[in-house]
Design an enzyme around this catalytic site. Structure first.
Site, PDB file in Angstrom:
ATOM      1  N   LYS A  58       0.845  -1.195   0.000  1.00  0.00           N
ATOM      2  CA  LYS A  58       0.000   0.000   0.000  1.00  0.00           C
ATOM      3  C   LYS A  58       0.880   1.245   0.000  1.00  0.00           C
ATOM      4  O   LYS A  58       1.892   1.303   0.712  1.00  0.00           O
ATOM      5  CB  LYS A  58      -0.899  -0.012   1.245  1.00  0.00           C
ATOM      6  CG  LYS A  58      -1.922   1.104   1.293  1.00  0.00           C
ATOM      7  CD  LYS A  58      -2.813   0.952   2.538  1.00  0.00           C
ATOM      8  CE  LYS A  58      -3.884   2.028   2.585  1.00  0.00           C
ATOM      9  NZ  LYS A  58      -4.714   1.927   3.814  1.00  0.00           N
ATOM     10  N   SER A 133      -9.667   1.848   2.826  1.00  0.00           N
ATOM     11  CA  SER A 133      -8.802   2.586   1.949  1.00  0.00           C
ATOM     12  C   SER A 133      -7.771   1.733   1.219  1.00  0.00           C
ATOM     13  O   SER A 133      -7.189   2.206   0.234  1.00  0.00           O
ATOM     14  CB  SER A 133      -8.079   3.679   2.735  1.00  0.00           C
ATOM     15  OG  SER A 133      -7.180   3.115   3.666  1.00  0.00           O
ATOM     16  N   SER A 157      -9.870  -0.337   7.047  1.00  0.00           N
ATOM     17  CA  SER A 157      -9.238  -0.182   5.734  1.00  0.00           C
ATOM     18  C   SER A 157      -8.546  -1.414   5.181  1.00  0.00           C
ATOM     19  O   SER A 157      -8.203  -1.450   4.001  1.00  0.00           O
ATOM     20  CB  SER A 157      -8.232   0.967   5.772  1.00  0.00           C
ATOM     21  OG  SER A 157      -8.903   2.199   5.717  1.00  0.00           O
TER      22      SER A 157
END
Lengths: 456, 112
Positions: A58, A133, A157
């Site tokens: 990420k 996210s 997330s």
């Protein structure tokens, strides 16, 4: 055999028995990325020179020499001069960064639509959001564009996009994994965790990345050992009645109820529990998270690195504004202090449910990850409050600091008829990753959901 | 509820356009109205929770853990690395090449 379909554990075995080489493995993944990433937008940067086991990271996690933007224009062109601790730890295990994955800007969002570099699409249906996210990481795993991925989770997330994309996502206990090198969003909530193709993989990656490093003073969890995966006979599974009331899509509810039934068939004892304060989780979260955001993001001033503050996206500005207000003189007690007190009550609900002497004494708590399956791109972007409410079942674990797993448990029809994945959430006691993984593994082994792949 | 958006934006050091001011004023009011539901929770005898790791809590089960490291110097980023991402000056060399960050003067900032 398509080697990109193998789990991490299977990939390691195959490499050891020389069924294929690391070069061939990277080549296969890079070809897939080249073919499918243009339509999915899961990766913001692809490291075609990777020579190790390819993991997707990420883009809020710092990678030395590899661009790290947090999906923000503020960090466009930023190249970290150091690796996050999790990257160091993965490097030591023979894992490399095949690419940096798209996410909501600075990890703020539930649909990945807040990225400054374009939306990510759900591989099960390209009109749907992947969740957020950590949407890019979830899509990279679900579409076999990496062996596994890392995400971060301050309010769901990791678990929510894992659920919406049909993969395994694990948020460990707060303090298990060092955040050194993670671009901070909400420091009392943030944890890094694995996003994988199997529960076994999640356990392995967690063992690799956990442990104190002296750089994150809240990281006090050593490697506690994952333990034997085995049967779950006699394990007490708590079902919070509040997670099945109004707001839960009936089709998702049916899938979750079936999964609970399965756990019962496997020998678990199903007990109803109550988390009476969970209905305040969203309110508490949005005050505490935004307050911490306003403080953490003060560091971006465009002097030492990055661009100026006018480059922040809409949601980031909204949260900075909200947090600045709730911490400002005259409002601190009304908002931040009040939320911190209700946080104690939310945490207390879990303690009571897990404690055999005062409550139900359950070993894990099981329910839905998300009240709905993946929704349409654009559906909630104009209504921040509606978007915030999509995190209602995941936020409490962050507020309490407890670990939570999302494991694929079936499919449900969206309002437009699309067949989309559903994740089962398994929450556990502080530092008891072991029991969660055991339950998740037993469920996974008894079902075939993970074997179905999206058709691209 | 009315929020002084201009004031909050100044505290947050956020340059907002007038459209943004208007939009955030409306949205933040709505969000604050929503979180006001917390008023109905009785917290008169409840201690706040700021940290859930237990690292600052003496009663923690992980009692051997000390949140503060010993005060020792250790290797860190070199000057070159620390300056590797400084923004380029408009006409000229990257500011980092001189060994410094470049920032705007702050002494004559308007008081508000």
């Amino acid at each position: 055999m398509d080697i990109t379909q193998l789990t991490l554990t299977q990939t390691i075995k195959a490499l050891e028995s020389k069924e294929f080489s690391l070069e061939e493995l990277n080549k296969a993944y890079l070809e897939r990325i080249k073919k499918y990433n243009p339509q999915l937008n899961a990766y913001l940067f692809v490291n075609s020179g990777n020579k190790k086991i390819p993991a997707a990271i990420k883009d809020v996690i710092s990678t030395k020499g590899i661009p790290t933007t947090a999906s923000s224009k503020v960090l466009e062109g930023y190249i970290p001069p150091y690796d996050a601790t999790v990257i160091d730890k993965l490097t030591g295990q023979g894992v490399g960064v095949i690419g940096k994955t798209n996410n909501d800007e600075f990890a703020m969002g539930s649909s990945n639509e807040n990225s400054a570099y374009g939306v990510v699409k759900n591989p099960w249906n390209l009109n749907k959001v992947p969740g957020g996210s950590s949407g890019g990481s979830a899509v990279a795993v679900a579409s076999d564009l990496c062996v596994f991925a890392l995400g971060s989770d301050a309010g769901g997330s990791i678990r929510q996009p894992a659920s919406l994309c049909g993969i395994v996502g694990f948020k460990p206990t707060y303090g298990t994994v060092s955040r050194y090198g993670l671009i901070a969003m909400a420091s009392s909530l943030d944890q890094i965790g694995p996003m994988t193709k199997s529960v076994e993989d999640a356990a392995l990656v967690l063992e690799w990345i956990s442990g104190a490093d002296g750089m994150d003073s809240n990281c006090i969890g050593g490697n506690r050992g994952i333990g034997e995966m085995g049967e779950i006979k006699g394990i007490r599974v708590g079902i919070p009645k509040e997670y099945f009331s109004e707001g839960l899509d009936p089709k998702v509810k049916k899938v979750i109820k079936d999964a609970i039934k399965k756990l019962g068939e496997l020998g678990a004892e199903i007990v109803e529990v109550s988390l009476p304060h969970s209905k305040y989780a969203v309110e508490v979260y949005y005050i505490i998270m935004s307050s911490e955001v306003s403080s953490n993001l003060a560091r971006f001033e465009g002097i030492r690195y990055g661009l100026d503050r006018s480059k922040f996206g809409e949601e980031v500005k909204r949260r900075i504004m909200l947090g600045t207000y709730t911490l400002s003189s005259g409002y601190y007690d009304e908002y931040y202090a009040k939320a911190a007190k209700v946080r104690t009550l939310i945490k207390g609900d879990f303690e009571k449910a897990f404690d055999p002497s005062t409550g139900s004494g359950v070993d894990v708590i099981v329910g839905p990850v998300s009240p709905t399956t993946a929704w349409n791109l654009g559906e909630k972007v104009d209504d921040p409050l509606k978007m915030y409410l999509s995190d209602i079942y995941t936020i409490s674990a962050n507020l309490a600091g407890i670990p939570g797993l999302s494991v694929p448990c079936g499919f449900a029809a969206a309002p437009d008829g699309a067949r989309l994945p559903v994740g089962l959430q398994i929450l556990g006691k502080h530092w008891d990753e072991k029991t969660i993984l055991r339950v998740g593994y037993a469920y996974e082994q008894a079902t075939d959901w993970r074997k179905e792949k999206p058709k691209l | 509820m009315n929020i002084n958006v201009k004031h909050v934006a100044k505290l947050a050091n956020l340059p907002l356009t007038s459209e943004e001011e208007e939009k955030y004023s409306e949205q933040l009011s709505k969000i604050l109205e929503y979180v006001d539901q917390l008023d109905s929770v009785d917290t008169s005898n409840v201690e706040p929770t700021f940290n859930v790791s237990g690292s600052f809590n003496k009663t923690s089960t992980v009692s051997s853990v000390e949140p503060f490291r010993t005060d020792e110097t250790s290797a860190s980023l070199s000057q070159e690395e620390a300056l590797s991402n400084v923004p380029k000056k408009e006409n000229g060399l990257p500011a980092g090449q001189a060994g410094f960050f470049v920032t705007k003067g702050i002494f004559n900032e308007e008081r508000g």
